[in-house]
Design a protein around this motif. Structure first.
Motif, PDB file in Angstrom:
ATOM      1  N   ARG A  85     -10.836  -1.568  -2.349  1.00  0.00           N
ATOM      2  CA  ARG A  85     -12.159  -2.097  -1.789  1.00  0.00           C
ATOM      3  C   ARG A  85     -12.478  -3.595  -2.543  1.00  0.00           C
ATOM      4  O   ARG A  85     -12.286  -3.773  -3.710  1.00  0.00           O
ATOM      5  CB  ARG A  85     -13.359  -0.982  -2.482  1.00  0.00           C
ATOM      6  CG  ARG A  85     -14.635  -1.814  -2.101  1.00  0.00           C
ATOM      7  CD  ARG A  85     -15.760  -0.864  -2.633  1.00  0.00           C
ATOM      8  NE  ARG A  85     -16.245   0.240  -2.076  1.00  0.00           N
ATOM      9  CZ  ARG A  85     -16.018   1.419  -2.756  1.00  0.00           C
ATOM     10  NH1 ARG A  85     -15.371   1.490  -3.990  1.00  0.00           N
ATOM     11  NH2 ARG A  85     -16.031   2.640  -2.133  1.00  0.00           N
ATOM     12  N   ALA A 102     -15.259   7.262  -2.909  1.00  0.00           N
ATOM     13  CA  ALA A 102     -15.951   7.084  -1.415  1.00  0.00           C
ATOM     14  C   ALA A 102     -17.198   6.681  -1.312  1.00  0.00           C
ATOM     15  O   ALA A 102     -18.236   7.378  -1.025  1.00  0.00           O
ATOM     16  CB  ALA A 102     -15.550   8.121  -0.489  1.00  0.00           C
ATOM     17  N   GLN A 151      -8.154  10.948   2.331  1.00  0.00           N
ATOM     18  CA  GLN A 151      -9.494  10.467   2.403  1.00  0.00           C
ATOM     19  C   GLN A 151     -10.284  11.630   1.655  1.00  0.00           C
ATOM     20  O   GLN A 151     -11.177  11.194   0.931  1.00  0.00           O
ATOM     21  CB  GLN A 151     -10.174  10.420   3.924  1.00  0.00           C
ATOM     22  CG  GLN A 151      -9.385   9.171   4.563  1.00  0.00           C
ATOM     23  CD  GLN A 151      -9.633   9.283   5.929  1.00  0.00           C
ATOM     24  OE1 GLN A 151     -10.607   9.649   6.526  1.00  0.00           O
ATOM     25  NE2 GLN A 151      -8.374   8.914   6.762  1.00  0.00           N
ATOM     26  N   HIS A 168      -7.643   4.509  -4.740  1.00  0.00           N
ATOM     27  CA  HIS A 168      -6.921   5.685  -4.493  1.00  0.00           C
ATOM     28  C   HIS A 168      -5.393   5.123  -4.364  1.00  0.00           C
ATOM     29  O   HIS A 168      -5.037   4.053  -4.147  1.00  0.00           O
ATOM     30  CB  HIS A 168      -7.087   6.138  -2.861  1.00  0.00           C
ATOM     31  CG  HIS A 168      -6.320   7.445  -2.623  1.00  0.00           C
ATOM     32  ND1 HIS A 168      -6.672   8.569  -3.246  1.00  0.00           N
ATOM     33  CD2 HIS A 168      -5.176   7.575  -1.593  1.00  0.00           C
ATOM     34  CE1 HIS A 168      -5.883   9.687  -2.821  1.00  0.00           C
ATOM     35  NE2 HIS A 168      -4.794   8.928  -1.903  1.00  0.00           N
ATOM     36  N   LEU A 177     -13.379  -2.078   2.854  1.00  0.00           N
ATOM     37  CA  LEU A 177     -12.548  -1.148   2.419  1.00  0.00           C
ATOM     38  C   LEU A 177     -11.266  -1.027   3.078  1.00  0.00           C
ATOM     39  O   LEU A 177     -11.490  -0.612   4.330  1.00  0.00           O
ATOM     40  CB  LEU A 177     -13.310   0.572   2.792  1.00  0.00           C
ATOM     41  CG  LEU A 177     -12.655   1.685   2.177  1.00  0.00           C
ATOM     42  CD1 LEU A 177     -12.341   1.683   0.785  1.00  0.00           C
ATOM     43  CD2 LEU A 177     -13.350   2.648   2.472  1.00  0.00           C
ATOM     44  N   THR A 225      -7.924   0.913   4.202  1.00  0.00           N
ATOM     45  CA  THR A 225      -7.321   1.858   4.045  1.00  0.00           C
ATOM     46  C   THR A 225      -5.926   2.008   4.571  1.00  0.00           C
ATOM     47  O   THR A 225      -5.541   3.037   4.285  1.00  0.00           O
ATOM     48  CB  THR A 225      -8.200   3.055   4.938  1.00  0.00           C
ATOM     49  OG1 THR A 225      -8.246   2.393   6.112  1.00  0.00           O
ATOM     50  CG2 THR A 225      -9.488   2.911   4.533  1.00  0.00           C
ATOM     51  N   PRO A 228      -8.216   3.921   9.386  1.00  0.00           N
ATOM     52  CA  PRO A 228      -6.832   4.355   9.073  1.00  0.00           C
ATOM     53  C   PRO A 228      -6.055   4.792  10.141  1.00  0.00           C
ATOM     54  O   PRO A 228      -6.439   5.309  11.289  1.00  0.00           O
ATOM     55  CB  PRO A 228      -7.270   5.351   7.864  1.00  0.00           C
ATOM     56  CG  PRO A 228      -8.469   6.031   8.159  1.00  0.00           C
ATOM     57  CD  PRO A 228      -9.250   4.812   9.035  1.00  0.00           C
ATOM     58  N   LEU A 277      -3.805   5.551   5.445  1.00  0.00           N
ATOM     59  CA  LEU A 277      -4.379   6.701   4.505  1.00  0.00           C
ATOM     60  C   LEU A 277      -4.970   7.836   5.531  1.00  0.00           C
ATOM     61  O   LEU A 277      -5.601   7.712   6.424  1.00  0.00           O
ATOM     62  CB  LEU A 277      -5.667   6.205   3.641  1.00  0.00           C
ATOM     63  CG  LEU A 277      -6.138   7.177   2.637  1.00  0.00           C
ATOM     64  CD1 LEU A 277      -5.217   7.534   1.720  1.00  0.00           C
ATOM     65  CD2 LEU A 277      -7.645   6.798   2.296  1.00  0.00           C
ATOM     66  N   THR A 307      -5.321   2.163  -1.779  1.00  0.00           N
ATOM     67  CA  THR A 307      -6.580   1.792  -0.990  1.00  0.00           C
ATOM     68  C   THR A 307      -7.426   0.946  -1.913  1.00  0.00           C
ATOM     69  O   THR A 307      -7.692   1.464  -2.967  1.00  0.00           O
ATOM     70  CB  THR A 307      -7.470   3.070  -0.692  1.00  0.00           C
ATOM     71  OG1 THR A 307      -6.487   4.052   0.161  1.00  0.00           O
ATOM     72  CG2 THR A 307      -8.511   2.775   0.348  1.00  0.00           C
ATOM     73  N   THR A 318       0.808  -1.154   0.071  1.00  0.00           N
ATOM     74  CA  THR A 318      -0.101  -0.092  -0.008  1.00  0.00           C
ATOM     75  C   THR A 318       0.891   1.353   0.140  1.00  0.00           C
ATOM     76  O   THR A 318       0.469   2.265  -0.469  1.00  0.00           O
ATOM     77  CB  THR A 318      -1.027   0.092   1.423  1.00  0.00           C
ATOM     78  OG1 THR A 318      -0.200   0.151   2.501  1.00  0.00           O
ATOM     79  CG2 THR A 318      -1.687  -1.137   1.287  1.00  0.00           C
TER      80      THR A 318
END
Length: 791
Positions: free
Chosen positions: A676, A704, A695, A657, A685, A687, A713, A690, A674, A588
């Motif tokens: 999903r 989102a 966000q 993202h 989700l 994160t 996060p 993040l 990020t 990530t």
């Protein structure tokens, strides 16, 4: 035999109670009473070992459940304050600090005084002058002890009743002389001996002799400690169960030469040496345990009864764990227990076979002379290491190739080191000049020990790094204990079974092979994909690590934290044992805190493809990971928001993202990759770290959207969640990866308050979080709770 069964069931009950702490003491007590009633009603119908085992099992669980899981002072963890209390142990001097074990009495926090209680470990500067029995004030931040890769300091201290630590404390002594008079006298004796040693001989010999005599390792340099560990002689560095047992075994054999026909004299003299030694070095709980084990070896070796040793070991384990159930997890107890078992089981048979082997190559007189010379260092060391070596590998991950020759060379010198050191310390107190001469004589043996260890430690092949599955080692010890019990008791059914095996060895071998194949096939069948999507939020401290298994059996790992052993164990516990591939690895962001352990994963598992957003980072740990990926030609797919991957089993993986490749100069947390993950009506989700800015960028890009499960996060830190982002994703379940011992104060109460009625699961409270879904409902199974939640 009955005592062995009772002790085994007792220890099993303690172990189950530790694994399932949710079982209340009332349940264990009721179970013990029920087992007792069953014994009264059916003692003539049921075998005695079943009834005794049931009672002991419930009693062991009840005993552990009575131990405190927290302390009054621990309620102030996370706050800064001033604690007043009594120093209840000798201060532990480290290279750069001193550790004080404090029995707290009062605390001043948030502008208020309050009475309190419980042990606290206070760490202060090395210059602090505090002693056993002093009353002190310690000011600093109260915190939970930390947990590292393969060692939990929190669990280690918790077993000793310590749930709070204060680092970098300011310390003020406000009183003295309030401790136990006998304990204070023993500490004063140890300090006197330590000063005598340091004034008589130089370093590093003085530090090593202090460790051998007093169990104080503070004066031994890190380089010398590493050398002893590298050559498999760490048991010599300080007083341990292994060391005392080996020494006692040699003492018994030496005394047997002087009192050849008087076993009583041998026994009494050996027990006297052990008792005097234990008192001389401070009589701490660990030393007393080692002395008890050594005494059992002495008595058992003189009685020559095969049933005495296993029964006595069972009695010792029962007695010690009755006083402190956590003793069975103490490595000193485990080493002393196994060393005694090894010497009792293998010393005499190995000695006999060694003599026969020498007789084949040497004349009778020469064989006897060589046997007498090598029997003690060689046989005693080998017998003890047969049973202790797997445990050493389990704890330290090292296998010393030169351990046998090193121990053969240094173990014979240890009785001289010990006895001369004790004599010199006593004489030096009354006649310093004569005591100095005895210390110098001892210096020869201590210097020999150091020289041998350093010589072998410099060899490039001195040790191997070994990473064995703990379950294999457990299986070894189960077979060892079972064999020892059967060998001692020799029940008729066991002898009949041996006869059957001997007469039908071929049939038995074929049946055993068939049974093994059936077990392996069953294990493979049970570990196959079950048509559900599994998501694990792994408990790796304050780092991000998520493991997935899709309905079709594909695996995806997102980051991996920084703890190598914990990550590999978490993966191995959840993936099929035969599966050495991870189809998708997601990185990530290039932060070693969250991905450093991936290098070990790449050594063990084949990676199908890597998803990454392409941000460059010159951190050495990060570069190593990507160099390994490139060297194995692993595809690295650079992805952006809008990238999606639909698997054949219906799982959809979407990147939401960032929209563009982050530059090397941009903040890592603003551009975290990020994901999903969607299966049916359930969505996750992920994160990672993040930031709130990231966000908001995701919200502006339109990615989102409402989700079923949200990974909070940045470990729930202050301002970790943007309000508008949270309103947009509308999670039903929130998961949080956090570490109780983190120094950032995470999670922030204001951040958690934003979740309102959302169901929250935390790794610092629930352990690893397992979410399983069939595409409609989600079942959440926290590893530290027996109850499940269906959503």
């Amino acid at each position: 035999m009955r005592l062995i069964v009772f002790a085994s069931a007792w220890v099993l009950g303690i172990s189950v109670s530790r694994v399932v702490p949710a079982i209340q003491p009332s349940i264990w007590f009721t179970s013990a009473m029920a087992a007792g009633i069953i014994w009264l009603l059916f003692r003539r119908r049921l075998p005695w070992w079943i009834l005794a085992g049931l009672i002991a099992f419930a009693a062991g669980g009840f005993r552990l459940s009575l131990l405190p899981q927290n302390s009054d002072i621990a309620q102030y963890n996370g706050y800064s304050g001033t604690i007043t209390g009594l120093v209840v142990e000798r201060p532990n001097l480290r290279e750069d600090r001193v550790q004080l074990r404090l029995e707290s009495e009062t605390i001043f926090v948030n502008g208020k005084h309050a009475d309190t209680g419980g042990l606290v470990l206070v760490e202060a500067g090395r210059s602090v002058e505090a002693h056993y029995g002093d009353r002190i004030r310690a000011t600093g931040l109260l915190a939970v002890p930390a947990t590292w890769d393969n060692f939990s300091y929190a669990d280690y201290l918790g077993r000793q009743g310590v749930f709070t630590i204060v680092r970098n404390a300011g310390v003020e002594v406000v009183g003295s002389g309030d401790g136990n008079a006998l304990h204070a006298a023993l500490i004063k004796l140890s300090e006197t001996v330590e000063r005598s040693i340091s004034s008589a001989i130089p370093e590093p010999q003085a530090g090593l002799l202090t460790g051998i005599l007093l169990g104080d390792e503070d004066g031994i340099s890190g380089e010398l400690k590493d050398a002893f560990s590298r050559v498999g002689a760490a048991h010599v560095v300080a007083i341990s169960g292994f060391n005392m047992v080996v020494i006692s075994g040699i003492v018994v054999r030496v005394l047997s030469g002087f009192f050849q026909r008087n076993k009583v004299a041998v026994t009494l003299n050996a027990l006297s040496v052990i008792a005097v030694y234990a008192l001389f070095v401070g009589a701490s709980p660990g030393i007393l345990r080692a002395a008890l084990m050594s005494g059992l070896l002495v008595v058992g070796s003189q009685l020559k009864r095969k049933t005495f040793l296993p029964t006595s070991l069972a009695f010792a384990a029962l007695l010690l764990s009755l006083h402190d159930p956590n003793v069975i997890l103490d490595i000193g107890f485990q080493l002393s227990f196994l060393a005694v078992l090894g010497l009792g089981l293998f010393a005499d048979p190995l000695s006999t076979r060694f003599r026969r082997l020498l007789g084949k190559f040497l004349p009778g007189a020469a064989a006897n002379a060589v046997h007498r010379f090598l029997n003690e260092p060689f046989i005693v060391s080998v017998a003890a290491q047969i049973t202790t070596l797997p445990l050493i590998i389990l704890y330290f991950g090292r296998l010393s190739i030169v351990a046998l020759p090193v121990n053969m060379l240094i173990v014979p010198a240890q009785p001289a080191v010990l006895l001369l050191g004790m004599a010199a310390a006593v004489v030096h107190a009354f006649i310093p000049a004569l005591g100095m001469l005895i210390f110098w004589a001892d210096l020869v043996f201590v210097s020999w020990t150091i020289a041998v260890v350093r010589f072998f430690a410099e060899l490039p092949f001195a040790e191997l790094i070994v990473d064995l599955d703990g379950r294999l080692i457990q299986a070894f010890y189960m077979l060892l204990f079972g064999g020892a019990i059967l060998h001692a008791a020799r029940p008729s059914i066991w002898q009949k079974l041996q006869d059957v095996i001997k007469r039908n060895s071929m049939i038995v071998s074929l049946c055993a092979t068939a049974a093994l194949i059936v077990i392996l096939m069953s294990a493979m069948s049970l570990s196959r994909a079950d048509g559900h999507l599994h998501v694990w939020l792994l408990d790796l401290g304050h780092s991000n690590a998520v493991l997935m298994q899709t309905p079709g059996g594909a695996q995806m790992l997102v980051d991996g934290g920084r703890f190598r052993s914990r990550l590999l164990t978490a993966i191995g516990d959840r993936l099929p044992f035969y599966d050495r591939a991870i189809e998708i690895l997601v990185i990530t962001h290039p932060d070693a805190w969250d991905i450093a352990a991936l290098n070990s994963v790449l050594e063990r598992y084949a990676i199908g493809a890597v998803l990454y957003h392409g941000q460059v980072n010159r951190d050495h740990n990060v570069e190593i990971i990507f160099e390994r990926l490139r060297s194995t030609d692993t595809p690295i797919v650079q992805v952006r928001a809008g990238y999606s991957l639909r698997l054949s089993d219906g799982v959809l993986i979407e990147v939401v993202h960032p929209k563009t490749q982050p530059k090397i100069s941009e903040r890592l947390n603003d551009h975290v990759l990020t994901l999903r993950v969607t299966y049916g009506d359930a969505s996750f989700l992920l994160t990672s770290d993040l930031s709130a800015a990231g966000q908001r960028a995701m919200l502006a890009s339109g990615f989102a959207k409402p989700t079923t499960v949200l990974q909070i996060p940045q470990h729930g830190g202050a301002r970790a969640i943007d309000d508008a982002f949270l309103s947009a994703v509308q999670p039903q379940i929130a998961t949080l990866q956090s570490d109780l011992a983190n120094r950032r104060g995470d999670p922030d109460p204001d951040t958690l308050a934003k979740l309102k009625e959302t169901k929250l699961f935390r790794t610092d409270e629930h352990g690893a979080i397992h979410l399983r879904t069939d595409g409609n409902s989600i079942t959440v199974v926290p590893s530290k709770r027996s109850a499940r939640r269906d959503v």
